[in-house]
Design a protein around this motif. Structure first.
Motif, short mmCIF file in Angstrom:
data_model
loop_
_atom_site.label_atom_id
_atom_site.label_comp_id
_atom_site.label_asym_id
_atom_site.label_seq_id
_atom_site.Cartn_x
_atom_site.Cartn_y
_atom_site.Cartn_z
N PRO A 107 55.60 33.31 40.60
CA PRO A 107 55.07 33.78 41.88
C PRO A 107 54.97 35.31 41.92
O PRO A 107 55.84 36.01 41.39
CB PRO A 107 56.09 33.28 42.91
N GLU A 109 53.70 39.09 44.10
CA GLU A 109 53.41 39.80 45.33
C GLU A 109 52.37 40.87 45.01
O GLU A 109 52.23 41.26 43.84
CB GLU A 109 54.68 40.41 45.93
N THR A 110 51.65 41.33 46.02
CA THR A 110 50.52 42.23 45.75
C THR A 110 50.57 43.53 46.55
O THR A 110 49.56 44.21 46.69
CB THR A 110 49.19 41.51 46.05
N LYS A 148 44.08 36.03 46.88
CA LYS A 148 43.95 35.01 45.83
C LYS A 148 44.92 35.17 44.67
O LYS A 148 45.09 34.26 43.88
CB LYS A 148 42.52 34.95 45.30
N SER A 149 45.57 36.32 44.56
CA SER A 149 46.47 36.59 43.43
C SER A 149 47.88 36.11 43.76
O SER A 149 48.67 36.83 44.36
CB SER A 149 46.47 38.08 43.10
N LYS A 150 48.18 34.91 43.34
CA LYS A 150 49.45 34.27 43.69
C LYS A 150 50.47 34.26 42.56
O LYS A 150 51.64 33.98 42.80
CB LYS A 150 49.21 32.83 44.16
#
Length: 194
Positions: A107, A109-110, A148-150
């Motif tokens: 997972p 975070e961004t 979208k970056s998960k």
């Protein structure tokens, strides 16, 4: 036969991740910022309205570093009035997901991570000045990318890959994602005339 191919693929991905960690960073350049004006292909005549920026950055870390972007509005004197950070990293301060992310996706975070805005950790940067319209377009793309970056995976979708997507959305060329972050940002700047 399929099991053998999957083991070979895993070995290749792991090898790429390890290879990216083998070079060394250059000495710190904490105050170095190369300014470049415009989206790729934007005429120089449109630059007078540039009051916004995006800065492609790398910083040192306990590991091989981190790449990310800082974006916002410039004030008088060329100092940021507002700034926001976007980058891709494992969603934990625990080292276990980071280590595991060299093998399987973990997972992510961004947003900002520890040290992103501290000058003493900055290792390379490239600032691009933007008009308001360019800035709004860039921020909209960053928001979509963040949504979208998960997951983070060191050899397939890492912090450099995240930054490369932003650069490409602006019309820039991006280097290979397996470079150390400092080398990645330096090469990004060099490839695009900054």
């Amino acid at each position: 036969m399929t099991l053998g191919k999957s083991h070979a693929s895993l070995l290749i991905l792991f090898s790429l991740a390890l290879a990216s960690c083998q070079s060394e960073d250059k000495p710190p350049l904490p105050r170095y910022t190369s300014e470049y004006r415009g989206y790729a292909g934007t005429p120089e005549s449109n630059r007078s309205a540039a009051r916004y920026f995006i800065e492609f950055r790398s910083r040192y870390a306990l590991t091989y570093g981190h790449s990310y972007v800082v974006f916002g509005q410039m004030g008088k004197g060329g100092r940021p009035v507002t700034q926001e950070v976007a980058g891709l990293a494992p969603a934990s301060n625990d080292p276990a997901p980071y280590v595991l992310g060299h093998i399987v996706p973990v997972p992510a975070e961004t947003g900002a991570s520890d040290g992103d805005l501290e000058e003493q950790y900055r290792s390379a940067s490239w600032r691009v000045m933007l008009t308001e319209a360019e800035y709004r377009k860039t921020v909209a793309f960053i928001r979509q990318l963040q949504a979208k970056s998960k997951v983070w995976q060191a050899s397939v979708y890492n912090c450099n890959a995240f930054v490369a997507e932003i650069a490409r959305s602006m019309g820039y060329k991006a280097p290979a994602i397996w470079l150390r972050p400092q080398q990645f940002i330096t090469k990004l700047r060099e490839m695009n005339g900054g």
